[in-house]
Every structure is written in C-alpha cells, then in structure tokens.
Design an enzyme around this catalytic site. Structure first.
Site, PDB file in Angstrom:
ATOM      1  N   HIS A   7       3.421  -7.461   4.413  1.00  0.00           N
ATOM      2  CA  HIS A   7       2.315  -7.163   4.616  1.00  0.00           C
ATOM      3  C   HIS A   7       0.936  -6.747   5.823  1.00  0.00           C
ATOM      4  O   HIS A   7       2.037  -7.761   6.688  1.00  0.00           O
ATOM      5  CB  HIS A   7       0.664  -7.523   3.974  1.00  0.00           C
ATOM      6  CG  HIS A   7       1.024  -6.788   2.149  1.00  0.00           C
ATOM      7  ND1 HIS A   7       0.090  -6.067   2.009  1.00  0.00           N
ATOM      8  CD2 HIS A   7       1.785  -7.701   1.657  1.00  0.00           C
ATOM      9  CE1 HIS A   7      -0.008  -5.585   0.524  1.00  0.00           C
ATOM     10  NE2 HIS A   7       1.393  -6.229  -0.191  1.00  0.00           N
ATOM     11  N   GLU A  36      -1.883  -0.064   7.967  1.00  0.00           N
ATOM     12  CA  GLU A  36      -0.415  -0.430   7.277  1.00  0.00           C
ATOM     13  C   GLU A  36       0.504  -0.599   6.912  1.00  0.00           C
ATOM     14  O   GLU A  36       1.225  -0.481   7.091  1.00  0.00           O
ATOM     15  CB  GLU A  36      -1.683  -1.184   6.222  1.00  0.00           C
ATOM     16  CG  GLU A  36      -1.181  -3.268   6.725  1.00  0.00           C
ATOM     17  CD  GLU A  36      -2.043  -3.739   5.393  1.00  0.00           C
ATOM     18  OE1 GLU A  36      -1.001  -4.391   4.396  1.00  0.00           O
ATOM     19  OE2 GLU A  36      -2.971  -3.706   4.548  1.00  0.00           O
ATOM     20  N   HIS A  86       0.753  -0.969   0.389  1.00  0.00           N
ATOM     21  CA  HIS A  86       0.329  -0.011  -0.240  1.00  0.00           C
ATOM     22  C   HIS A  86       1.527   1.357   0.200  1.00  0.00           C
ATOM     23  O   HIS A  86       1.986   1.019  -0.253  1.00  0.00           O
ATOM     24  CB  HIS A  86      -0.958  -0.211   1.029  1.00  0.00           C
ATOM     25  CG  HIS A  86      -1.314  -1.267   1.046  1.00  0.00           C
ATOM     26  ND1 HIS A  86      -3.030  -1.473   0.349  1.00  0.00           N
ATOM     27  CD2 HIS A  86      -1.213  -2.175   2.522  1.00  0.00           C
ATOM     28  CE1 HIS A  86      -3.024  -3.008   0.524  1.00  0.00           C
ATOM     29  NE2 HIS A  86      -2.835  -3.031   1.764  1.00  0.00           N
ATOM     30  N   GLU A 125       2.007 -12.059   5.493  1.00  0.00           N
ATOM     31  CA  GLU A 125       1.027 -10.828   6.288  1.00  0.00           C
ATOM     32  C   GLU A 125       1.232 -11.484   8.037  1.00  0.00           C
ATOM     33  O   GLU A 125       1.207 -12.152   7.962  1.00  0.00           O
ATOM     34  CB  GLU A 125      -0.476 -11.321   6.348  1.00  0.00           C
ATOM     35  CG  GLU A 125      -0.476 -11.560   4.470  1.00  0.00           C
ATOM     36  CD  GLU A 125      -1.696  -9.799   4.675  1.00  0.00           C
ATOM     37  OE1 GLU A 125      -1.853  -9.185   5.122  1.00  0.00           O
ATOM     38  OE2 GLU A 125      -1.775  -9.769   3.353  1.00  0.00           O
TER      39      GLU A 125
END
Length: 293
Positions: free
Chosen positions: A175, A120, A83, A257
């Site tokens: 992430h 995040e 992101h 993640e």
C-alpha cells in the site's frame, strides 16, 4: 527485468475510504539489515479485465519446476497489491459490506493518489510485480491476489482467503498512505490479537510481528526512507485490529504503507521507478530474512 508502470495517470483516484488508524502499539524494535538496491528501470504490460469479481480469484504463479533453486525454494509467498485500478468505476460493488470477523466493512476502497493523479492502485501493482520477480529469483513460489485482471476487488475477505488457502509462509499487502502534507515515511501494519466471529489471529501475531520487523529494518536500510513520523512512534510499526485482511488471516501477514502519497516529498519517491525498485528490494530482503529464520 524489473517492472515499471509507465502509463501516465489520467484521473485522480478517490481518497482512501478506510477509517483512521488506531493508536500505534510497538511490538518490537527495528533491527538494521543489509540489502542492495536494484535501480534498473523496466517496462511491464497490463492485463485487461476479464474475470468476474464474484468468482473466486485465480492467482497465477510460475510453475515450481521453472523456478531457480535458491534459499526460498519450497516457500510460498502471497503478494496482495492494495486496491484495484478500476475500483473507482465500481463504487456500488466495493461499498458492499463484508464480514471481517469482528464486524463488517466495505468490500474494498479506491485507494488514494498523488496530487498529480498517480493512483495508489497503480503503485501497488508496479511494486508487487517487482517484488514477485525478486522473490522468484530466490526460488519462492509467488502468487498475487490479483493482477489487474478483474473489474474490481477482490474484497478484503477474499484477499485473506487467498493467502490462507495457499498455506502461504508469508503474505504482504502493498500500500501507500493518503495522509496530510508533512506526514512522511513508511510504516508496517501488524495484526493485533483478535478473536471474534470468523477472526482468530492468536496463532499468527508473533510470526507476523517478526515478519513486519524484518521488513521494516530492511526497508529503512535499502530505500533510505525514515520510519513514519506520524504513526508508530518512530518504530515504523503499527498494530491494528480493524483491518479484515489481517483479522481473517490464518498465516503470517502484514501491510506495508510505503510512504504518504499526499506529501510532495514522499510522492516524488513513490513516482520514481528507481525508488520503487528499492522498495521492492527492501520488502524482498525482509521476507527472505523472516522465512530463513
């Protein structure tokens, strides 16, 4: 000195826009690996946005001559911080569809956040800075797909292209998940065997599986975090065919993640600078183990 994103959150990021994960497929088992956490806090500076998102990314790395000689000398690693902190200010642009080889998907998403508003995108940049420093200390040439230096993105197809054009020996996309309360732990996403349009992962499935398994093994040992209790059947590994960043990669690549930002116990870890250093160390050790064979 390790990096620390110490800027207090001011706004909550929008929940993750991506589709739900496909059913987990275990390719291999986690193997226990050693690692020594570095829990020293530090401070890192932010870079203001200046690059046009429509331009090709120009990730920077320290000159090879300035890197120490080490076990990863001659290796190139691309780190992909998930992101972008300003994606939420460019929802029109990031919602534009791009080709992922087997279909079309949003350019990027805003990512998730903790209930207290720690985004995040801030987490991924902080961990990526830490990971870069650890890998460079071992002699690796390290590039980031972005470094808080552009107004949004890059789009998922460009993120894959950066790793491909660098002829990276390994690419890791950092992430944190945005699942339900009670869902805890980390998982590593591996590319499925995909062929269609501009996607063909046939040459990287095996090497990516090895990269992912080694990262998972070191991550669980170094951080003390358990593999996900909601994805991967306890293996910490998940295989997906719907992620453009994996579908379009021609070099070994995985997504990590690191935990679930929406669970308060996981969020307490993800917002702790000392734990983020352990997370970076676990990933660095896994990457090094893969590259050294």
């Amino acid at each position: 000195m390790p990096y620390d994103d110490s800027v207090p959150p001011t706004r909550r990021a929008r929940p993750l826009l991506a589709a739900a994960a496909l059913a987990a497929l275990c390719l291999t088992t986690i193997t226990g690996c050693g690692g020594s956490p570095d829990t020293t806090d530090g401070a890192g500076a932010k870079v203001s946005a200046s690059a046009s998102a429509s331009a090709s990314a120009t990730p920077e790395a320290s000159p090879t001559a300035s890197l120490p000689q080490g076990p990863l000398t001659g290796k190139t690693v691309v780190i992909d911080p998930g992101h972008n902190p300003r994606n939420r200010e460019h929802t029109k642009e990031i919602n534009e569809q791009v080709d992922i080889g087997t279909g079309r998907k949003e350019c990027d998403t805003t990512g998730t956040s903790t209930d207290d508003g720690y985004a995040e995108a801030r987490f991924t940049l902080d961990v990526s800075h830490r990971l870069r420093e650890l890998l460079q200390a071992q002699g690796a040439r390290v590039l980031l797909t972005h470094d808080d230096d552009r107004p949004f993105g890059p789009c998922i197809d460009e993120r894959a292209r950066i790793g491909n054009e660098a002829k990276a020996d390994a690419v890791v996309s950092v992430h944190a998940d945005g699942s339900a309360v009670g869902n805890r732990g980390f998982h590593v996403i591996l590319p499925a065997a995909v062929k269609g349009g501009g996607a063909d992962t046939s040459k990287i499935v095996k090497s990516s599986a090895d990269l992912g398994a080694r990262i998972a093994g070191h991550f669980v040992r170094t951080t003390g975090s358990a593999p996900s209790n909601y994805i991967g059947g306890g293996t910490g590994l998940d295989t997906r065919d719907d992620l453009g960043g994996l579908n379009l990669s021609t070099v070994p690549k995985v997504f990590v993640e690191c935990g679930n930002m929406r669970d308060p116990k996981d969020a307490a870890l993800l917002t702790d600078a000392r734990w983020r250093q352990k997370a970076a160390q676990g990933m660095a050790d896994g990457i090094a183990a893969h590259l050294k064979g």
